[in-house]
Design a protein around this motif. Structure first.
Motif, PDB file in Angstrom:
ATOM      1  N   ILE A  71       0.837  -1.208   0.000  1.00 20.05           N
ATOM      2  CA  ILE A  71       0.000   0.000   0.000  1.00 20.05           C
ATOM      3  C   ILE A  71       0.867   1.252   0.000  1.00 20.05           C
ATOM      4  CG2 ILE A  71      -1.696   1.301   1.334  1.00 20.05           C
ATOM      5  CD1 ILE A  71      -2.822  -1.368   2.316  1.00 20.05           C
ATOM      6  N   LYS A  72       1.938   1.260   0.809  1.00 22.31           N
ATOM      7  CA  LYS A  72       2.845   2.414   0.848  1.00 22.31           C
ATOM      8  C   LYS A  72       3.509   2.629  -0.500  1.00 22.31           C
ATOM      9  CE  LYS A  72       5.660   2.620   4.330  1.00 22.31           C
ATOM     10  NZ  LYS A  72       6.608   2.147   5.360  1.00 22.31           N
ATOM     11  N   ASN A  73       3.929   1.558  -1.138  1.00 22.19           N
ATOM     12  CA  ASN A  73       4.567   1.685  -2.455  1.00 22.19           C
ATOM     13  C   ASN A  73       3.581   2.198  -3.500  1.00 22.19           C
ATOM     14  OD1 ASN A  73       7.051   0.772  -1.518  1.00 22.19           O
ATOM     15  ND2 ASN A  73       6.552  -1.374  -1.901  1.00 22.19           N
ATOM     16  N   LYS A  74       2.298   1.792  -3.386  1.00 24.91           N
ATOM     17  CA  LYS A  74       1.282   2.306  -4.308  1.00 24.91           C
ATOM     18  C   LYS A  74       1.133   3.810  -4.160  1.00 24.91           C
ATOM     19  CE  LYS A  74      -2.614  -0.008  -4.467  1.00 24.91           C
ATOM     20  NZ  LYS A  74      -3.766  -0.824  -4.017  1.00 24.91           N
ATOM     21  N   LEU A  75       1.231   4.296  -2.922  1.00 28.10           N
ATOM     22  CA  LEU A  75       1.111   5.734  -2.688  1.00 28.10           C
ATOM     23  C   LEU A  75       2.340   6.492  -3.186  1.00 28.10           C
ATOM     24  CD1 LEU A  75      -0.421   5.767   0.913  1.00 28.10           C
ATOM     25  CD2 LEU A  75      -1.527   6.502  -1.193  1.00 28.10           C
ATOM     26  N   LYS A  76       3.514   5.870  -3.039  1.00 29.59           N
ATOM     27  CA  LYS A  76       4.746   6.545  -3.452  1.00 29.59           C
ATOM     28  C   LYS A  76       4.841   6.704  -4.964  1.00 29.59           C
ATOM     29  CE  LYS A  76       7.570   4.990   0.477  1.00 29.59           C
ATOM     30  NZ  LYS A  76       8.711   4.129   0.874  1.00 29.59           N
ATOM     31  N   ARG A  77       4.251   5.759  -5.692  1.00 29.35           N
ATOM     32  CA  ARG A  77       4.445   5.744  -7.143  1.00 29.35           C
ATOM     33  C   ARG A  77       3.507   6.662  -7.902  1.00 29.35           C
ATOM     34  NH1 ARG A  77       5.116   0.004  -6.368  1.00 29.35           N
ATOM     35  NH2 ARG A  77       2.910  -0.300  -6.910  1.00 29.35           N
ATOM     36  N   ILE A  78       2.461   7.188  -7.236  1.00 31.93           N
ATOM     37  CA  ILE A  78       1.477   7.951  -7.990  1.00 31.93           C
ATOM     38  C   ILE A  78       1.884   9.414  -8.086  1.00 31.93           C
ATOM     39  CG2 ILE A  78      -0.431   6.447  -7.348  1.00 31.93           C
ATOM     40  CD1 ILE A  78      -1.328   8.595  -5.375  1.00 31.93           C
ATOM     41  N   PRO A  81      -3.812  11.327  -8.748  1.00 29.89           N
ATOM     42  CA  PRO A  81      -4.763  10.402  -8.104  1.00 29.89           C
ATOM     43  C   PRO A  81      -5.467   9.472  -9.081  1.00 29.89           C
ATOM     44  CG  PRO A  81      -5.004  12.610  -7.211  1.00 29.89           C
ATOM     45  CD  PRO A  81      -4.059  12.719  -8.375  1.00 29.89           C
ATOM     46  N   SER A  82      -5.662   9.923 -10.313  1.00 38.66           N
ATOM     47  CA  SER A  82      -6.337   9.073 -11.296  1.00 38.66           C
ATOM     48  C   SER A  82      -5.478   7.877 -11.698  1.00 38.66           C
ATOM     49  CB  SER A  82      -6.704   9.884 -12.541  1.00 38.66           C
ATOM     50  OG  SER A  82      -5.536  10.406 -13.163  1.00 38.66           O
ATOM     51  N   LEU A  83      -4.165   7.936 -11.426  1.00 36.79           N
ATOM     52  CA  LEU A  83      -3.253   6.839 -11.773  1.00 36.79           C
ATOM     53  C   LEU A  83      -3.071   5.846 -10.631  1.00 36.79           C
ATOM     54  CD1 LEU A  83      -0.470   8.913 -13.590  1.00 36.79           C
ATOM     55  CD2 LEU A  83      -2.445   7.749 -14.595  1.00 36.79           C
ATOM     56  N   PHE A  84      -3.774   6.062  -9.514  1.00 39.35           N
ATOM     57  CA  PHE A  84      -3.632   5.173  -8.357  1.00 39.35           C
ATOM     58  C   PHE A  84      -4.077   3.760  -8.719  1.00 39.35           C
ATOM     59  CE2 PHE A  84      -5.259   3.314  -4.381  1.00 39.35           C
ATOM     60  CZ  PHE A  84      -4.111   3.422  -3.600  1.00 39.35           C
ATOM     61  N   ALA A 102     -10.295   2.268   1.665  1.00 43.29           N
ATOM     62  CA  ALA A 102     -10.435   3.692   1.998  1.00 43.29           C
ATOM     63  C   ALA A 102      -9.527   4.555   1.128  1.00 43.29           C
ATOM     64  CB  ALA A 102     -10.112   3.911   3.485  1.00 43.29           C
ATOM     65  N   LEU A 103      -8.283   4.099   0.900  1.00 38.28           N
ATOM     66  CA  LEU A 103      -7.366   4.866   0.056  1.00 38.28           C
ATOM     67  C   LEU A 103      -7.852   4.910  -1.391  1.00 38.28           C
ATOM     68  CD1 LEU A 103      -3.868   3.739   1.395  1.00 38.28           C
ATOM     69  CD2 LEU A 103      -4.903   5.998   1.578  1.00 38.28           C
ATOM     70  N   SER A 104      -8.371   3.786  -1.886  1.00 41.94           N
ATOM     71  CA  SER A 104      -8.896   3.764  -3.250  1.00 41.94           C
ATOM     72  C   SER A 104     -10.067   4.732  -3.393  1.00 41.94           C
ATOM     73  CB  SER A 104      -9.346   2.337  -3.619  1.00 41.94           C
ATOM     74  OG  SER A 104      -8.233   1.447  -3.613  1.00 41.94           O
ATOM     75  N   GLY A 105     -10.962   4.725  -2.389  1.00 41.27           N
ATOM     76  CA  GLY A 105     -12.087   5.659  -2.424  1.00 41.27           C
ATOM     77  C   GLY A 105     -11.640   7.102  -2.333  1.00 41.27           C
ATOM     78  N   LEU A 106     -10.622   7.348  -1.486  1.00 36.76           N
ATOM     79  CA  LEU A 106     -10.106   8.708  -1.334  1.00 36.76           C
ATOM     80  C   LEU A 106      -9.473   9.200  -2.631  1.00 36.76           C
ATOM     81  CD1 LEU A 106      -9.412  11.137   0.461  1.00 36.76           C
ATOM     82  CD2 LEU A 106      -7.322   9.945   1.128  1.00 36.76           C
ATOM     83  N   MET A 107      -8.676   8.337  -3.275  1.00 40.41           N
ATOM     84  CA  MET A 107      -8.042   8.728  -4.528  1.00 40.41           C
ATOM     85  C   MET A 107      -9.079   8.988  -5.616  1.00 40.41           C
ATOM     86  SD  MET A 107      -4.922   9.092  -4.036  1.00 40.41           S
ATOM     87  CE  MET A 107      -3.793   8.753  -2.689  1.00 40.41           C
ATOM     88  N   GLU A 108     -10.133   8.184  -5.623  1.00 39.17           N
ATOM     89  CA  GLU A 108     -11.194   8.393  -6.615  1.00 39.17           C
ATOM     90  C   GLU A 108     -11.896   9.732  -6.369  1.00 39.17           C
ATOM     91  OE1 GLU A 108     -15.130   6.059  -8.387  1.00 39.17           O
ATOM     92  OE2 GLU A 108     -13.904   5.171  -6.801  1.00 39.17           O
ATOM     93  N   HIS A 109     -12.130  10.037  -5.078  1.00 41.81           N
ATOM     94  CA  HIS A 109     -12.778  11.309  -4.745  1.00 41.81           C
ATOM     95  C   HIS A 109     -11.890  12.491  -5.122  1.00 41.81           C
ATOM     96  CE1 HIS A 109     -15.332  14.128  -2.653  1.00 41.81           C
ATOM     97  NE2 HIS A 109     -14.331  14.495  -1.867  1.00 41.81           N
ATOM     98  N   ILE A 110     -10.592  12.386  -4.805  1.00 41.24           N
ATOM     99  CA  ILE A 110      -9.658  13.464  -5.152  1.00 41.24           C
ATOM    100  C   ILE A 110      -9.575  13.632  -6.666  1.00 41.24           C
ATOM    101  CG2 ILE A 110      -7.232  14.166  -5.078  1.00 41.24           C
ATOM    102  CD1 ILE A 110      -7.025  12.847  -2.353  1.00 41.24           C
TER     103      ILE A 110
END
Length: 333
Positions: free
Chosen positions: A114-121, A124-127, A145-153
């Motif tokens: 999950i941390k690596n997914k956040l570092k690479r973006i 937000p649309s590329l999450f 929750a992170l997927s929903g947050l990224m979609e909202h952002i």
């Protein structure tokens, strides 16, 4: 050890004099069972021993048994035991540490993903919304929750881009205002309204809205800017269509009476409260806070254009019943 032909005492010690045992007949008839530290002389050498004294009876004869161990050997054995215990403790701690480290790496591996997914973006649309493979419910909830947050952002960023584009398209810049002041036209207001209806009608039909015109009178508007008047009416008609539900109706009317030419744009849409009507022409104030359409600037631009041409604008509205815009042109315009 003690027989009829032997002495009354038997004693033996090992070669290093670390231990000894002795047994002798005892004339005192009492039970003894205690430990003491005492010094014994063995082969002209005094050695401190820890001695167990124990008495017992055999064939009505009392005997005293003594088992001794030198204090030096006890201390050495204690040191050896402590060394072994220390090595064993170090070994156990090392095994425990390595086991915990391995276990934590396995247990926390989903969190690292999950941390690596956040570092690479970078956007937000590329999450990466691929669910993380884990049986831990906390990590599953965190990933969702992170997927929903990224979609909202991402949605917010998209809306921001749309607002920027709309503002760039609609906002009157000082240069455009100066250019408009230098262009004076004579044109038919009726033709302007018909052009607007022709342009917006397909959108209205797709939304199931009846956009119709009741234009009987016309005004040849002199010394005015046609493009600005077009924008003024376009913003109001377009806003009416956006805020009218399916099967609703938007009507554009014109009449010429008492020296004034009036254009009315009426809808039977959501309508507005008094508070919303008071803020209607404020820039970036949405007509409906729950509406996702528009930027809140179109009507403000329409009012600015009307003021520029000395056109009086009045609005009447009732929540849930609809809204009516009236544009009253100056006398003898």
């Amino acid at each position: 050890f003690i027989t009829s032909d032997s002495s009354d005492t038997f004693g033996s010690y090992n070669i290093l004099k670390e231990e000894f045992v002795s047994i002798e007949k005892d004339s005192v008839n009492e039970d003894l069972n205690y430990i003491e530290v005492t010094t014994r002389l063995i082969e002209d050498e005094e050695i401190d021993y820890r001695v167990l004294n124990y008495s017992f009876m055999i064939d009505e004869q009392a005997y005293l048994l003594e088992v001794g161990k030198s204090l030096d050997s006890i201390l050495n054995e204690g040191k050896n035991i402590r060394k072994v215990m220390l090595l064993f403790l170090v070994f156990i701690i090392s095994i425990t540490f390595l086991t915990d480290l391995l276990y934590n790496n396995i247990l926390l591996h989903p969190l690292e993903i999950i941390k690596n997914k956040l570092k690479r973006i970078a956007d937000p649309s590329l999450f990466d919304k691929t669910p993380v493979k884990t049986t831990t419910s906390d990590f599953q909830r965190l990933d969702r929750a992170l997927s929903g947050l990224m979609e909202h952002i991402s949605d917010l960023f998209q809306k921001e881009k749309e607002i920027t584009v709309n503002i760039s398209h609609e906002l009157l810049t000082p240069i455009s205002v100066l250019r408009s002041k230098l262009r004076k036209d004579n044109f038919s207001v009726k033709e302007v309204l018909q052009d607007i209806i022709t342009e917006i009608k397909p959108v209205a039909e797709d939304a199931g809205i009846n956009l119709k015109q009741e234009i009987t009178d016309d005004l040849l508007y002199k010394e005015a800017n046609r493009s600005l008047i077009f924008s003024m009416f376009y913003n109001v008609v377009n806003n009416a269509v956006k805020n009218t539900p399916s099967q609703g109706e938007v009507i554009v009317r014109c009449n010429n009476g008492q020296g004034n030419f009036t254009v009315m744009i009426t809808d039977n849409g959501k309508g507005m409260t008094k508070e919303q009507t008071n803020k209607l022409f404020s820039r970036f104030k949405m007509k409906d806070k729950n509406s996702s359409d528009g930027t809140g600037i179109g009507l403000a631009i329409a009012k600015t254009i009307a003021d520029f041409h000395n056109i009086e604008v009045s609005v009447t509205s009732e929540s849930g019943k609809g809204t009516n815009f009236s544009f009253i042109f100056p006398i003898n315009s």
